[in-house]
Motif scaffolding. Sequence first.
Motif, PDB file in Angstrom:
ATOM      1  N   SER A   1     -10.483 -21.883 -29.866  1.00 18.40           N
ATOM      2  CA  SER A   1     -11.099 -22.491 -28.682  1.00 18.40           C
ATOM      3  C   SER A   1     -11.018 -21.496 -27.533  1.00 18.40           C
ATOM      4  O   SER A   1      -9.940 -21.041 -27.167  1.00 18.40           O
ATOM      5  N   PHE A   2     -12.169 -21.162 -26.984  1.00 21.41           N
ATOM      6  CA  PHE A   2     -12.217 -20.269 -25.828  1.00 21.41           C
ATOM      7  C   PHE A   2     -12.438 -21.117 -24.587  1.00 21.41           C
ATOM      8  O   PHE A   2     -13.306 -21.984 -24.563  1.00 21.41           O
ATOM      9  N   ASN A   3     -11.649 -20.879 -23.579  1.00 22.12           N
ATOM     10  CA  ASN A   3     -11.702 -21.665 -22.348  1.00 22.12           C
ATOM     11  C   ASN A   3     -12.041 -20.739 -21.188  1.00 22.12           C
ATOM     12  O   ASN A   3     -11.517 -19.638 -21.094  1.00 22.12           O
ATOM     13  N   LEU A   4     -12.908 -21.200 -20.320  1.00 24.09           N
ATOM     14  CA  LEU A   4     -13.246 -20.427 -19.136  1.00 24.09           C
ATOM     15  C   LEU A   4     -12.902 -21.273 -17.930  1.00 24.09           C
ATOM     16  O   LEU A   4     -13.443 -22.369 -17.756  1.00 24.09           O
ATOM     17  N   ALA A   5     -11.998 -20.789 -17.123  1.00 29.21           N
ATOM     18  CA  ALA A   5     -11.529 -21.567 -15.983  1.00 29.21           C
ATOM     19  C   ALA A   5     -12.432 -21.371 -14.787  1.00 29.21           C
ATOM     20  O   ALA A   5     -12.989 -20.299 -14.577  1.00 29.21           O
ATOM     21  N   GLY A   6     -12.536 -22.427 -14.005  1.00 31.56           N
ATOM     22  CA  GLY A   6     -13.337 -22.375 -12.797  1.00 31.56           C
ATOM     23  C   GLY A   6     -12.550 -21.929 -11.590  1.00 31.56           C
ATOM     24  O   GLY A   6     -13.099 -21.791 -10.513  1.00 31.56           O
ATOM     25  N   GLY A   7     -11.266 -21.729 -11.730  1.00 26.79           N
ATOM     26  CA  GLY A   7     -10.456 -21.250 -10.627  1.00 26.79           C
ATOM     27  C   GLY A   7      -9.895 -22.344  -9.755  1.00 26.79           C
ATOM     28  O   GLY A   7      -9.184 -22.072  -8.805  1.00 26.79           O
ATOM     29  N   GLY A   8     -10.180 -23.585 -10.053  1.00 27.98           N
ATOM     30  CA  GLY A   8      -9.678 -24.681  -9.240  1.00 27.98           C
ATOM     31  C   GLY A   8      -9.102 -25.780 -10.104  1.00 27.98           C
ATOM     32  O   GLY A   8      -8.809 -25.593 -11.265  1.00 27.98           O
ATOM     33  N   GLU A   9      -8.962 -26.937  -9.522  1.00 28.42           N
ATOM     34  CA  GLU A   9      -8.391 -28.082 -10.233  1.00 28.42           C
ATOM     35  C   GLU A   9      -9.493 -28.863 -10.935  1.00 28.42           C
ATOM     36  O   GLU A   9      -9.750 -30.008 -10.637  1.00 28.42           O
ATOM     37  N   ASP A  10     -10.159 -28.227 -11.878  1.00 23.66           N
ATOM     38  CA  ASP A  10     -11.189 -28.956 -12.606  1.00 23.66           C
ATOM     39  C   ASP A  10     -10.729 -29.247 -14.030  1.00 23.66           C
ATOM     40  O   ASP A  10      -9.635 -28.884 -14.433  1.00 23.66           O
ATOM     41  N   GLU A  11     -11.573 -29.881 -14.818  1.00 27.15           N
ATOM     42  CA  GLU A  11     -11.227 -30.275 -16.180  1.00 27.15           C
ATOM     43  C   GLU A  11     -10.921 -29.063 -17.059  1.00 27.15           C
ATOM     44  O   GLU A  11     -10.099 -29.123 -17.948  1.00 27.15           O
ATOM     45  N   THR A  12     -11.600 -27.932 -16.827  1.00 26.19           N
ATOM     46  CA  THR A  12     -11.376 -26.734 -17.633  1.00 26.19           C
ATOM     47  C   THR A  12      -9.930 -26.282 -17.512  1.00 26.19           C
ATOM     48  O   THR A  12      -9.311 -25.873 -18.485  1.00 26.19           O
ATOM     49  N   ASP A  13      -9.386 -26.344 -16.303  1.00 24.81           N
ATOM     50  CA  ASP A  13      -7.999 -25.921 -16.089  1.00 24.81           C
ATOM     51  C   ASP A  13      -7.048 -26.779 -16.902  1.00 24.81           C
ATOM     52  O   ASP A  13      -6.071 -26.296 -17.449  1.00 24.81           O
ATOM     53  N   LYS A  14      -7.332 -28.061 -17.012  1.00 22.16           N
ATOM     54  CA  LYS A  14      -6.454 -28.970 -17.734  1.00 22.16           C
ATOM     55  C   LYS A  14      -6.528 -28.742 -19.236  1.00 22.16           C
ATOM     56  O   LYS A  14      -5.638 -29.107 -19.972  1.00 22.16           O
ATOM     57  N   LYS A  15      -7.597 -28.112 -19.700  1.00 15.88           N
ATOM     58  CA  LYS A  15      -7.764 -27.854 -21.131  1.00 15.88           C
ATOM     59  C   LYS A  15      -7.173 -26.507 -21.536  1.00 15.88           C
ATOM     60  O   LYS A  15      -7.370 -26.064 -22.651  1.00 15.88           O
ATOM     61  N   GLY A  16      -6.530 -25.822 -20.663  1.00 12.85           N
ATOM     62  CA  GLY A  16      -5.870 -24.585 -21.047  1.00 12.85           C
ATOM     63  C   GLY A  16      -6.452 -23.331 -20.439  1.00 12.85           C
ATOM     64  O   GLY A  16      -5.989 -22.245 -20.721  1.00 12.85           O
ATOM     65  N   GLY A  17      -7.486 -23.441 -19.653  1.00  8.37           N
ATOM     66  CA  GLY A  17      -8.060 -22.252 -19.031  1.00  8.37           C
ATOM     67  C   GLY A  17      -7.161 -21.722 -17.935  1.00  8.37           C
ATOM     68  O   GLY A  17      -6.412 -22.454 -17.317  1.00  8.37           O
ATOM     69  N   ALA A  18      -7.238 -20.420 -17.698  1.00  7.96           N
ATOM     70  CA  ALA A  18      -6.466 -19.835 -16.612  1.00  7.96           C
ATOM     71  C   ALA A  18      -7.117 -20.250 -15.296  1.00  7.96           C
ATOM     72  O   ALA A  18      -8.292 -20.591 -15.255  1.00  7.96           O
ATOM     73  N   ARG A  19      -6.378 -20.195 -14.209  1.00 10.36           N
ATOM     74  CA  ARG A  19      -6.903 -20.664 -12.925  1.00 10.36           C
ATOM     75  C   ARG A  19      -7.514 -19.537 -12.111  1.00 10.36           C
ATOM     76  O   ARG A  19      -7.860 -19.726 -10.963  1.00 10.36           O
ATOM     77  N   SER A  20      -7.672 -18.365 -12.670  1.00  6.95           N
ATOM     78  CA  SER A  20      -8.151 -17.229 -11.884  1.00  6.95           C
ATOM     79  C   SER A  20      -9.514 -16.734 -12.355  1.00  6.95           C
ATOM     80  O   SER A  20      -9.787 -15.551 -12.298  1.00  6.95           O
TER      81      SER A  20
END
Length: 187
Positions: A139-158
Amino acid sequence: GTLALARIEANGIRVDVDYFTKTRDRISRRVQKIEKSLRNDEFFDTWRRSFGEKTNLTSLPQLGHVLYNVLKFPCHEYTEKTKDLPKDQRRPKVDADALEKVDHPFVRRYARLTKLKKIEGTYLKSIIRETVDGYLHPSFNLAGGGEDETDKKGGARSYRGSCSNPNFQNMPIRDSEWAETIREGFI
């Protein structure tokens, strides 16, 4: 970015499942052999006398207690949380780096066991478990940099990507033997 990572995830990474299975089985036999030799060692007898029924071969705090408090090996480093406490309240470090500094056959075999278990569990078992029809689909995760759903799924916050199930970005590279062993199974 999300679409590109989704295509990579869907296509997967081709792996030699038979190679990974045989390698895992070979390492598992080595782990069992080392565990048996450790349990038959005089050092482990001392460990067992110290902890009785609660003796746990995988417990680093127990190992540290036996090494530094019972057998009086010199301790040069203490855990970050306890390094500023009075000496009798400090807990010695027993990570891989600290164990490398202890010149004792039991400790060298113990360090080898720890490394083999990590290779077996963290890398080989997770690759085999997550492979479907010869393809690994991490699973590849791309974080949006904020407190969104992607962050909760394991994406980095940066705004950078991360990977899970297994963490394909965290394959061994520092230990050349294991880096080659793991990479050989990817086609």
